[in-house]
Design a protein around this motif. Sequence first.
Motif, PDB file in Angstrom:
ATOM      1  N   UNK C 274       0.820  -1.201   0.000  1.00 31.24           N
ATOM      2  CA  UNK C 274       0.000   0.000   0.000  1.00 31.24           C
ATOM      3  C   UNK C 274       0.856   1.255   0.000  1.00 31.24           C
ATOM      4  N   UNK C 275       1.948   1.218   0.726  1.00 26.74           N
ATOM      5  CA  UNK C 275       2.832   2.382   0.780  1.00 26.74           C
ATOM      6  C   UNK C 275       3.413   2.652  -0.602  1.00 26.74           C
ATOM      7  N   UNK C 276       3.862   1.591  -1.271  1.00 25.46           N
ATOM      8  CA  UNK C 276       4.477   1.782  -2.581  1.00 25.46           C
ATOM      9  C   UNK C 276       3.458   2.152  -3.638  1.00 25.46           C
ATOM     10  N   UNK C 277       2.277   1.522  -3.570  1.00 27.80           N
ATOM     11  CA  UNK C 277       1.232   1.827  -4.549  1.00 27.80           C
ATOM     12  C   UNK C 277       0.750   3.261  -4.394  1.00 27.80           C
ATOM     13  N   UNK C 278       0.615   3.698  -3.148  1.00 25.71           N
ATOM     14  CA  UNK C 278       0.267   5.084  -2.843  1.00 25.71           C
ATOM     15  C   UNK C 278      -1.038   5.520  -3.514  1.00 25.71           C
ATOM     16  N   UNK C 279      -1.990   4.606  -3.640  1.00 21.41           N
ATOM     17  CA  UNK C 279      -3.286   4.971  -4.205  1.00 21.41           C
ATOM     18  C   UNK C 279      -4.159   5.553  -3.105  1.00 21.41           C
TER      19      UNK C 279
END
Lengths: 484, 176, 408
Positions: C274-279
């Motif tokens: 979730x942190x990397x996707x940052x959606x």
Amino acid sequence: MDNTRHISSSNGPVDPAVAGLMEGEQTFETVSERLASIVLRQDKHKLPWWIMLGIGFVMYNLLGIALTKLLLYGVGIWGIDEPVGWGWAIINFVWWIGIGHAGTLISAFLLLMRQNWRNSINRFAEAMTIFAVLCAGIYPVFHTGRPWCAYWLFPYPNILGMWPGWRSPLLWDVFAVSTYASVSILFWLIGLIPDFATLRDRAENVVVKKTYGVLSLGWRGAAEHWQRYETASLILAGISTPLVLSVHSIISFDFSIGIVPGWHTAISPPYFVAGALYAGFAMVIILAVPLRKWYHLEDYITPKHMDWCAKLMLTSGLVVLYGYMSECFFSYLSGNHIEIRMMELRQFGPYGAAYWFLILCNGVIPQLLWIPKVRFHNGWLFFISVVVSIGMWLERYVIVVVSLTRDFLPSSWGYFAPTIWDILMYAGTIGQFIFLFFMFVRVMPMINIFEMRELVHKTHGHVHSSAEEHSAATPVSLPAQPAE
Amino acid sequence: MSRIYGLVAEFDTAEALLRGAEAAREAGYRRVEAYSPFPVHGMAEVLEHDDPRLPWAVFIMGVIGCATGFGLESWTAVINYPFNIGGKPTFSWPNFIPVAYELTILFSAFTAGLSMLVLNGLPRYHHSIFNTPRFERASSDLFFLCIEARDAKYDPEETAHFLENLGAQLVSEVEK
Amino acid sequence: MVNNSGFPKLLTRIGIVGPVFAVIGLVLLLAGSGGGVSQFYHAWINGWIFWMSLSTGCFGLMMLGAMVRAQWVQPLQRFFEAGAWNYALLAILFVPIIVAAATNHLFPWAHPVQVAADPILAYRSHWFNTPFLTVRTYLMFTVFLVFIRMLIKVGKVQDEHPDIPTRLKAGSLRASIAAPGFLIMVLLITLGVTDWIMSLDPHWYSTMYGFLFLIGAGLAAMTFGVILASQMAIENEEPFKELVTRQMTRDWGNLLLMMTMVWAYFSISQYLIYWSGNLPEEVTFYIQRNAGTFAWVTSAIVICQFFLPFLLLLSSRLKRRPNMIRNAAILIFLTRIVEEAWNVVPMFHSWHGADSGLAVQFQGLISYLGAWLLIGGLWLILFTRYLRKGSLVGSPDPQLVEVLEHAH
């Protein structure tokens, strides 16, 4: 067949921890002789070995041809193009490395769990791991397009003053896979040291004796050495278990860290790990069924072992099935129209047939393993394992290809089809695997000899703990009658 | 006297070896070593073989591995070569976890394997115990108990007698 | 009246603590819900979810024990049965949550105005609506209670029947009930946490959430059982004194170590993705929980539920001592309580669009405490009542009994 061979449990119960793990009359000597002679005597390797080695060799040469062509012409000979830049290379990479994971899990995790049944399958399962990782490693290296520059992936001070991008999961792969390969080889070689000593002591040919002597590093079986050896093995097992989890999780990050629809989902790490183990246990069964027949190892790899492997395969398969269901359910529930479209595309789009076929292979057919009769039937086990291997390959195909064919702009949408070179290279790595595996069977004991002696001792020691006059050299029937 | 490595008794079961080792320790022998074709449960306790160095070495090297990975990533990404990728902060610590983790594993696993060999003094070209008759079966089905000549209580006659009384099937004097 | 002379002091004390908890809880809940009826519902579902997770963990571990037939489960088996059987209580205590949904409280999908303004909520209302939620939830409870009942019944035969072959048969029957039972539980609980927890936020979802909830529940139940059993062993209570051996505490320690590692693995995986996707629809979950003072709670959870227990449980020397195992278990259990609230409470505020700090989010802390104590008190009363009815521990696996009897 003598009638002491299968003394059933009606004659008396055996410690459930070791019951049924070894059959026939076994002593330390018979175990050592049977298992060592496979390596030391060529006449133990009959026609099936030659045939498999031949097939492996021919297919291995296909790999040479495919790689030569690839080096001369570049990755354009594959089916990859815009928008699908990750074709069979990535699919096969994930497939192969997944197969390796079951070997590490059997040797490491089951050691931690004190599961005695792992002992007769861990050696060849570990060999399977190493050869599978070797096959896997070829793909990303050549997929870079310039494999001679592959060392750029590692961090080293260079004249450009550049460092690798630590935020990319593809770089994490470099670390994960190279760590995995080297730790697996280390674990395997350390496990082999006492067996090399056995081979050294039993070999008659001087060259063979010297070779195994060097490989055994002067092992002499001293109690002090065994103590450190066991400590180190346990620690290695404790380290390898989370390593397995991390490796396939990092491979799942290759997909899930980005925001490509269909790839970006939180469940993917455990779901990929379970898929890896699923295919891996299938491969263990695929290898074990013929090996035990051709080398008459039914006494050591018993129906109980096959049953356990089948149960583990079923368990990991159920986690995979949970992953499919959860992806599907949450995509449709999310209300996010991109996610919904992607799931519809997977199930009913141009690659829909592949999706439903993989559900059949991974989700439906393996449910037969709930039936105990199937788990004890070699033919069924072999069949289901092959089905699972195909299913897991298709799963990666669906994951990789479907999401990529639909780029973010409809004008960039496309399709993917493999070329003959994709197929040849895949066949080539299968050949490499078969070739290496049967070479391994020829030169190294495929069942851990010293752990089998320990198993003889455990079964035996328990039975005769109160009967001193029986010495260990007396053959006993296993499972045997209890002491009075 | 100096040509003798020690007296070696041969047993055919792990239990006899364990009892023999126990008796030898009780009789006051200190330079005792057992040789067996597989690890005998309880032998390490009897002979007081316990090496806490190995787990500690693994732990410390694991910490060093983690620090190396995380330190290298932080230094290169933040100080030496800061670069904007996808708008992520230069110090993207969550993304540094996987590599630091793998290096932890790599360092600790190799420490476990190699320190086992080094502390055991392996690889080793030759050892006097291999002069024992039938020692080639120590890797198959025989169990050996050695009382070394260096032991303070060692006496060629008395020790041999002691070993024979343990129920050894063969007691032999082994040269260096 | 059951003869209480052999009943351990610790359990007698818990039996007293239960009603005290319930009374204090009721007072605090009423006092703390002065802010309005939504405050009451927030507190109620938060408390309910914690004790539901404990029962779920008991249920799961009970089935796991029946499948693997390991020795570590034997001293804990009755606790797991008692905890799982409390699903009956939880089913009754779910009624206020249905009332909340029916009266347009608590769940964003239960607000007609909110739903009308939000196309995603409107789309989801086919799945999330009060009647369907009620039917799903009670169907789930019924299935769970049927499985629990069957397992307890067969378990009694396995433990107490005089005839060994019958016990062996019961053992394998219990395993073959537990295997599909476990599977069904995992599937249904995934649906359950989607309904009860995830749908408290209008948009957020995670495919990992079922696994995360289950490992948390397992940790809660395992630590709960280990605390009780090791404390009674320390107090020299009868069956536990002999059963809690070095081997046993080591097995428990290893299991707890493994479970904390799995928890950390699931958590960090979800966080990293979730942190990397940052959606926006995903990462808000963590933004809320890392804002201001809340970041301290988040860090404390990671430290107390992973780093500290990991270091404590790594050492084989510490794992031999019952009091060390107990202390590690207490640490994890307390962190479980915090983490459960950490998961649930910020959900109530996410749809007000505020990334408010700890103080705002835990407005009415007294009511949260009150509901937790009230439901917990009732849970503990029934828990000790169950334990009074039979032996306090399970019997060793009949396969082992048979071997031992033949060997001597």
